[in-house]
Design a protein around this motif. Structure first.
Motif, PDB file in Angstrom:
ATOM      1  N   GLU A 127      -4.268  40.342 -11.116  1.00  0.00           N
ATOM      2  CA  GLU A 127      -4.623  39.797  -9.102  1.00  0.00           C
ATOM      3  C   GLU A 127      -3.788  39.057  -8.451  1.00  0.00           C
ATOM      4  N   ALA A 128      -4.088  38.156  -9.105  1.00  0.00           N
ATOM      5  CA  ALA A 128      -2.711  36.569  -8.071  1.00  0.00           C
ATOM      6  C   ALA A 128      -1.430  36.803  -8.794  1.00  0.00           C
ATOM      7  N   LEU A 129      -0.794  37.429 -10.469  1.00  0.00           N
ATOM      8  CA  LEU A 129       0.334  37.612 -10.122  1.00  0.00           C
ATOM      9  C   LEU A 129       1.109  38.719  -9.439  1.00  0.00           C
ATOM     10  N   VAL A 130       0.124  40.254  -9.473  1.00  0.00           N
ATOM     11  CA  VAL A 130       0.933  40.808  -8.758  1.00  0.00           C
ATOM     12  C   VAL A 130       0.940  40.321  -6.897  1.00  0.00           C
ATOM     13  N   GLN A 131      -0.261  38.922  -5.900  1.00  0.00           N
ATOM     14  CA  GLN A 131      -0.222  38.895  -5.254  1.00  0.00           C
ATOM     15  C   GLN A 131       1.449  37.954  -5.201  1.00  0.00           C
ATOM     16  N   VAL A 132       1.844  37.464  -6.164  1.00  0.00           N
ATOM     17  CA  VAL A 132       2.827  36.079  -6.107  1.00  0.00           C
ATOM     18  C   VAL A 132       4.204  37.676  -6.468  1.00  0.00           C
ATOM     19  N   GLY A 133       4.092  38.373  -6.661  1.00  0.00           N
ATOM     20  CA  GLY A 133       4.547  39.217  -6.430  1.00  0.00           C
ATOM     21  C   GLY A 133       5.585  39.422  -8.417  1.00  0.00           C
ATOM     22  N   LEU A 134       4.353  39.364  -9.206  1.00  0.00           N
ATOM     23  CA  LEU A 134       5.116  38.717 -10.871  1.00  0.00           C
ATOM     24  C   LEU A 134       3.875  40.438 -11.565  1.00  0.00           C
ATOM     25  N   GLY A 135       3.783  40.638 -10.628  1.00  0.00           N
ATOM     26  CA  GLY A 135       3.298  41.938 -11.779  1.00  0.00           C
ATOM     27  C   GLY A 135       3.753  42.940 -11.926  1.00  0.00           C
ATOM     28  N   ASP A 136       4.883  42.823 -12.671  1.00  0.00           N
ATOM     29  CA  ASP A 136       5.987  42.887 -13.497  1.00  0.00           C
ATOM     30  C   ASP A 136       5.898  42.164 -14.884  1.00  0.00           C
ATOM     31  N   ARG A 137       5.557  40.766 -14.464  1.00  0.00           N
ATOM     32  CA  ARG A 137       5.833  39.877 -15.991  1.00  0.00           C
ATOM     33  C   ARG A 137       4.732  39.259 -16.692  1.00  0.00           C
ATOM     34  N   LEU A 138       3.788  40.107 -16.285  1.00  0.00           N
ATOM     35  CA  LEU A 138       2.282  39.725 -17.165  1.00  0.00           C
ATOM     36  C   LEU A 138       2.529  38.843 -18.269  1.00  0.00           C
ATOM     37  N   ASP A 139       3.647  39.265 -19.431  1.00  0.00           N
ATOM     38  CA  ASP A 139       3.446  39.478 -20.715  1.00  0.00           C
ATOM     39  C   ASP A 139       4.258  38.427 -20.952  1.00  0.00           C
ATOM     40  N   HIS A 140       5.103  37.600 -19.586  1.00  0.00           N
ATOM     41  CA  HIS A 140       6.540  36.961 -20.484  1.00  0.00           C
ATOM     42  C   HIS A 140       6.197  35.982 -20.661  1.00  0.00           C
ATOM     43  N   GLN A 141       6.511  35.149 -21.570  1.00  0.00           N
ATOM     44  CA  GLN A 141       6.275  33.722 -21.744  1.00  0.00           C
ATOM     45  C   GLN A 141       7.804  32.702 -20.709  1.00  0.00           C
ATOM     46  N   PRO A 142       7.098  31.401 -19.916  1.00  0.00           N
ATOM     47  CA  PRO A 142       7.921  30.524 -19.304  1.00  0.00           C
ATOM     48  C   PRO A 142       9.169  30.134 -19.448  1.00  0.00           C
ATOM     49  N   THR A 143       9.356  30.364 -20.777  1.00  0.00           N
ATOM     50  CA  THR A 143      11.328  30.598 -21.161  1.00  0.00           C
ATOM     51  C   THR A 143      11.610  31.842 -21.221  1.00  0.00           C
ATOM     52  N   GLN A 144      10.912  33.093 -20.708  1.00  0.00           N
ATOM     53  CA  GLN A 144      11.551  34.314 -20.587  1.00  0.00           C
ATOM     54  C   GLN A 144      11.446  34.298 -18.956  1.00  0.00           C
ATOM     55  N   LEU A 145      11.446  33.522 -17.951  1.00  0.00           N
ATOM     56  CA  LEU A 145      10.779  33.796 -16.632  1.00  0.00           C
ATOM     57  C   LEU A 145      12.037  32.834 -16.046  1.00  0.00           C
ATOM     58  N   SER A 146      12.436  32.796 -14.816  1.00  0.00           N
ATOM     59  CA  SER A 146      13.102  31.497 -14.142  1.00  0.00           C
ATOM     60  C   SER A 146      12.528  31.079 -13.483  1.00  0.00           C
ATOM     61  N   GLY A 147      12.913  29.773 -12.839  1.00  0.00           N
ATOM     62  CA  GLY A 147      12.380  28.926 -11.992  1.00  0.00           C
ATOM     63  C   GLY A 147      11.839  29.345 -10.824  1.00  0.00           C
ATOM     64  N   GLY A 148      12.104  29.695 -10.623  1.00  0.00           N
ATOM     65  CA  GLY A 148      11.441  30.607  -9.112  1.00  0.00           C
ATOM     66  C   GLY A 148      10.446  31.069  -9.992  1.00  0.00           C
ATOM     67  N   GLN A 149      10.088  32.484 -10.828  1.00  0.00           N
ATOM     68  CA  GLN A 149       9.099  32.514 -11.683  1.00  0.00           C
ATOM     69  C   GLN A 149       8.052  31.426 -12.101  1.00  0.00           C
ATOM     70  N   GLN A 150       8.203  30.562 -12.678  1.00  0.00           N
ATOM     71  CA  GLN A 150       7.761  30.070 -12.317  1.00  0.00           C
ATOM     72  C   GLN A 150       6.281  29.361 -12.042  1.00  0.00           C
ATOM     73  N   GLN A 151       7.839  28.740 -11.315  1.00  0.00           N
ATOM     74  CA  GLN A 151       6.960  28.560 -10.040  1.00  0.00           C
ATOM     75  C   GLN A 151       5.922  29.372  -9.418  1.00  0.00           C
ATOM     76  N   ARG A 152       6.127  30.486  -9.244  1.00  0.00           N
ATOM     77  CA  ARG A 152       4.793  31.576  -8.805  1.00  0.00           C
ATOM     78  C   ARG A 152       3.922  31.652  -9.688  1.00  0.00           C
ATOM     79  N   VAL A 153       4.758  31.773 -10.627  1.00  0.00           N
ATOM     80  CA  VAL A 153       2.795  31.767 -11.841  1.00  0.00           C
ATOM     81  C   VAL A 153       2.213  30.425 -11.697  1.00  0.00           C
TER      82      VAL A 153
END
Ligand code: ADP
Ligand code: MG
Length: 237
Positions: A127-153
């Motif tokens: 629910e929290a990841l959906v709230q920050v717009g990352l509902g489609d990145r649940l299983d991504h690890q930090p290295t598989q995410l951009s800086g902005g996405q990491q900060q959203r996690v």
């Protein structure tokens, strides 16, 4: 309504041998619910010390601190940890995510101490990841995410315990200007839901998005200005 943060003549003195250093030299401050506050000031002016006191990571050596109406200035370590967990969320410049750990597992971490079952933890973290717009990145690890996405996690992790106050020390310090806009837009949206956000920034643009700007010098608040906040897109460099 009672302010969510109320400091009364707070001091934080560091003793280095014979020398006393007042990192906070009498700070009084009231922050109402749902305000976005930016703290600015030169390096060494006491910004991080103030954030540590507000975040219950450190205690004042003099003065009083009321968090959500409760006097927390005299609580012991274990009690402070409880208050932190229930009331506060933290976001850092460097994200501080666990490597080789999925986004949803990173966000679940603060819930591990709360006695929730595994299924409920997963539900709340999702629910929290959906709230920050990352509902489609649940299983991504930090290295598989951009800086902005990491900060959203990291922001989702800070939100998962439903805090009253979110504290962020240079949340956009490691991000380019486009990504900073993304993160600031998210923080402004949280404020609209009633969360109080207090952030430290060196960026003039980021400070313009706040409703209130506190300027620190030599352990004191030397200016406290309300302003018409600008939208993150508007101030982008
Ligand atoms: P800022 O975040 O604005 O750069 P800080 O709050 O980190 O400032 O530091 C305020 C002052 O307190 C500085 O003079 C710093 O050197 C001093 N200080 C911070 N932490 C400690 C510590 N653990 N021991 C001694 N002095 C410290
Ligand atoms: Mg600092």
């Amino acid at each position: 309504m009672e302010p969510v943060v109320r400091l009364v003549d707070v001091e934080r003195v560091y003793r280095l041998g014979e020398v006393e250093l007042k990192a906070l030299a009498g700070v009084s401050l009231e922050v109402p619910h749902g305000q976005l506050v930016a703290i600015v000031g030169a390096s060494g002016s006491g910004k991080s010390t103030l954030m540590n006191v507000i975040g219950c990571l450190d205690r004042p050596t003099a003065g009083r601190y009321f968090l959500d109406g409760k006097d927390v200035s005299t609580l012991g370590r274990a009690q402070l940890a409880g208050v932190r967990n229930r009331t506060l969320g933290f976001v850092f410049q460097s994200f501080n995510l666990l490597a080789r750990t999925s986004a949803v597992e990173n966000v679940e971490l603060p819930l591990v101490y709360g006695g929730l079952g595994g299924k409920e933890r997963r539900r709340r973290a999702t629910e929290a990841l959906v709230q920050v717009g990352l509902g489609d990145r649940l299983d991504h690890q930090p290295t598989q995410l951009s800086g902005g996405q990491q900060q959203r996690v990291a922001i989702a992790r800070a939100l998962v315990n439903r805090p009253r106050v979110l504290l962020a020390d240079e949340p956009t310090g490691a991000l380019d200007s486009k990504t900073s806009v993304e993160v600031m837009t998210l923080l402004v949206g949280l404020v609209a839901t009633g969360i109080t956000v207090i952030l430290v920034t060196h960026s003039h643009e980021v400070a313009q998005v706040a409703q209130r700007v506190l300027t620190m010098r030599d352990g004191k608040i030397i200016a406290d200005q309300l302003q018409q906040p600008r939208s993150p897109g508007e101030v982008a460099a």
